[in-house]
Design a protein around this motif. Structure first.
Motif, PDB file in Angstrom:
ATOM      1  N   ASP A  38     -94.531  -2.545  45.016  1.00 33.89           N
ATOM      2  CA  ASP A  38     -93.075  -2.487  45.285  1.00 33.89           C
ATOM      3  C   ASP A  38     -92.687  -3.415  46.591  1.00 33.89           C
ATOM      4  N   ALA A  39     -91.964  -4.499  46.038  1.00 30.59           N
ATOM      5  CA  ALA A  39     -92.067  -5.527  46.844  1.00 30.59           C
ATOM      6  C   ALA A  39     -90.502  -6.376  47.001  1.00 30.59           C
ATOM      7  N   LYS A  40     -90.300  -6.822  47.910  1.00 29.77           N
ATOM      8  CA  LYS A  40     -88.956  -7.662  48.149  1.00 29.77           C
ATOM      9  C   LYS A  40     -89.410  -8.993  48.400  1.00 29.77           C
ATOM     10  N   LEU A  41     -88.728  -9.929  47.807  1.00 32.12           N
ATOM     11  CA  LEU A  41     -89.182 -11.547  47.852  1.00 32.12           C
ATOM     12  C   LEU A  41     -88.032 -12.373  48.141  1.00 32.12           C
ATOM     13  N   LEU A  42     -88.272 -13.112  48.797  1.00 31.52           N
ATOM     14  CA  LEU A  42     -87.579 -14.502  49.263  1.00 31.52           C
ATOM     15  C   LEU A  42     -88.026 -15.688  48.530  1.00 31.52           C
ATOM     16  N   LYS A  43     -87.292 -16.680  48.313  1.00 32.47           N
ATOM     17  CA  LYS A  43     -87.904 -18.016  47.445  1.00 32.47           C
ATOM     18  C   LYS A  43     -88.726 -18.720  48.636  1.00 32.47           C
ATOM     19  N   ASN A  44     -88.412 -18.546  49.974  1.00 33.65           N
ATOM     20  CA  ASN A  44     -89.191 -19.179  50.908  1.00 33.65           C
ATOM     21  C   ASN A  44     -90.739 -18.945  51.039  1.00 33.65           C
ATOM     22  N   GLY A  45     -90.844 -17.765  50.356  1.00 40.89           N
ATOM     23  CA  GLY A  45     -92.310 -17.082  50.147  1.00 40.89           C
ATOM     24  C   GLY A  45     -92.566 -15.839  51.149  1.00 40.89           C
ATOM     25  N   ILE A  95     -93.496  -4.142  34.521  1.00 43.20           N
ATOM     26  CA  ILE A  95     -92.829  -4.745  35.887  1.00 43.20           C
ATOM     27  C   ILE A  95     -91.244  -4.870  35.559  1.00 43.20           C
ATOM     28  N   THR A  96     -90.550  -4.463  36.692  1.00 44.23           N
ATOM     29  CA  THR A  96     -89.166  -4.527  36.553  1.00 44.23           C
ATOM     30  C   THR A  96     -88.518  -5.230  37.763  1.00 44.23           C
ATOM     31  N   PHE A  97     -87.338  -5.994  37.561  1.00 40.12           N
ATOM     32  CA  PHE A  97     -86.983  -6.883  38.511  1.00 40.12           C
ATOM     33  C   PHE A  97     -85.399  -6.424  38.735  1.00 40.12           C
ATOM     34  N   ALA A  98     -84.969  -6.611  39.844  1.00 42.86           N
ATOM     35  CA  ALA A  98     -83.672  -6.377  40.213  1.00 42.86           C
ATOM     36  C   ALA A  98     -83.209  -7.089  41.688  1.00 42.86           C
ATOM     37  N   ASP A  99     -82.123  -6.796  41.962  1.00 41.77           N
ATOM     38  CA  ASP A  99     -81.585  -7.246  43.616  1.00 41.77           C
ATOM     39  C   ASP A  99     -81.369  -8.854  43.506  1.00 41.77           C
ATOM     40  N   PHE A 100     -81.219  -9.444  42.156  1.00 39.15           N
ATOM     41  CA  PHE A 100     -81.127 -10.926  42.400  1.00 39.15           C
ATOM     42  C   PHE A 100     -80.352 -11.279  43.335  1.00 39.15           C
ATOM     43  N   GLY A 101     -80.716 -12.335  44.359  1.00 38.11           N
ATOM     44  CA  GLY A 101     -79.691 -12.803  45.257  1.00 38.11           C
ATOM     45  C   GLY A 101     -79.615 -11.974  46.426  1.00 38.11           C
ATOM     46  N   THR A 119     -82.590 -16.743  44.772  1.00 43.44           N
ATOM     47  CA  THR A 119     -83.223 -17.023  46.213  1.00 43.44           C
ATOM     48  C   THR A 119     -83.942 -15.713  46.551  1.00 43.44           C
ATOM     49  N   SER A 120     -83.722 -14.612  45.847  1.00 41.76           N
ATOM     50  CA  SER A 120     -84.573 -13.467  46.196  1.00 41.76           C
ATOM     51  C   SER A 120     -84.594 -12.382  45.117  1.00 41.76           C
ATOM     52  N   LEU A 121     -85.279 -11.304  45.069  1.00 35.75           N
ATOM     53  CA  LEU A 121     -85.380 -10.420  44.087  1.00 35.75           C
ATOM     54  C   LEU A 121     -86.279  -9.376  44.670  1.00 35.75           C
ATOM     55  N   SER A 122     -86.115  -7.916  43.978  1.00 35.05           N
ATOM     56  CA  SER A 122     -87.113  -6.814  44.259  1.00 35.05           C
ATOM     57  C   SER A 122     -87.747  -6.766  42.904  1.00 35.05           C
ATOM     58  N   PHE A 123     -88.970  -6.319  43.177  1.00 36.36           N
ATOM     59  CA  PHE A 123     -89.735  -5.828  41.838  1.00 36.36           C
ATOM     60  C   PHE A 123     -90.732  -4.569  42.085  1.00 36.36           C
ATOM     61  N   THR A 124     -90.888  -4.003  41.022  1.00 39.23           N
ATOM     62  CA  THR A 124     -92.127  -2.978  40.893  1.00 39.23           C
ATOM     63  C   THR A 124     -92.829  -3.293  40.014  1.00 39.23           C
ATOM     64  N   LEU A 125     -94.153  -2.823  40.063  1.00 42.40           N
ATOM     65  CA  LEU A 125     -95.587  -2.981  39.100  1.00 42.40           C
ATOM     66  C   LEU A 125     -96.096  -1.532  39.139  1.00 42.40           C
TER      67      LEU A 125
END
Length: 232
Positions: free
Chosen positions: A71-78, A216-222, A51-57
């Motif tokens: 550097d971003a924080k994303l929600l599944k609703n866009g 690219i790294t991904f973290a903070d799932f949910g 439903t959400s995550l953060s990522f860096t590129l």
């Protein structure tokens, strides 16, 4: 040969056979690595429920792409928020952004917040695509070709399988704008929960030299990020 020596020779042969067989198929050997294709399929299925995550590129070398860092924080609703650095006409441009629905809010190093329809700025960077199962990371994994598990590493303290694959341009360009061809990449998938934690993509150099790299790294799932439109 005496009977005792013959028995010893026979026993030694059996022992060597057991040792060699264990060395070829033991618990930590490559025979126990999950195959790359099904592993990326599992990771894609897990991503469908994120439903959400953060990522860096980050980029290194001189890759021939417009985006340099994210550097971003994303929600599944866009909805999303963060910062992006791109190159326009050879000049680096740093922008903070917040995407709410179909509206993109952004500001540079000087001046206040501006807004535009997301469709107008999506060509520069569209973070809303990343968690979209029909456009983003899910499709990136499902369309990967020649996936092969190459080894095991730790990423952010977690045990991971490292999968080498060729990523399709259509899905990859939504994550890394400016990609105009398929690209080889390493993808690290968590052994425990099958989350994708990291990817390194090889990108041709602008000057035809040694290829650059996008990490690219991904973290903070949910994680429930509170994202709202910036105050004017």
């Amino acid at each position: 040969m005496s009977s005792s020596r013959a028995r010893f020779t026979g026993l030694l042969t059996v022992v060597l056979a057991i040792v060699l067989t264990a060395g070829c198929s033991g618990g930590g050997g490559s025979g126990d690595r999950p195959p790359g294709g099904p592993l990326l399929q599992q990771a894609a299925n897990v991503l469908r429920g994120v439903t959400s995550l953060s990522f860096t590129l980050r980029t290194s070398g001189d890759p021939d792409i417009t985006v340099k860092s994210v550097d971003a924080k994303l929600l599944k609703n866009g909805n999303s928020q963060g910062s992006v650095q791109v190159t326009e006409l050879g000049m680096p441009i740093q922008l903070d952004f917040v995407v709410i629905g179909k509206t993109a809010h952004f500001k540079g190093l000087t001046g206040g917040w501006q807004q535009e329809p997301l469709s107008k700025v999506a060509g520069i960077y569209d973070p809303s695509a990343i968690l979209d199962p029909d456009r983003g990371l899910v499709q990136l994994l499902l369309t990967a070709k020649n996936a092969e598990t190459k080894g095991e590493d730790k990423v952010a303290g977690q045990d991971c399988h490292r999968v080498h694959a060729t990523l399709a341009r259509a899905a990859l360009s939504r994550l890394v704008p400016g990609m105009d061809a398929d690209a080889p990449a390493d993808i690290w998938v968590s052994a425990a929960d099958k989350h994708v934690l990291k990817s390194e993509v090889e990108v041709p150099s602008k000057n035809g030299g040694k290829p650059g790299k996008v990490t690219i790294t991904f973290a903070d799932f949910g994680k429930p990020f509170p994202i709202s439109a910036p105050a004017k």
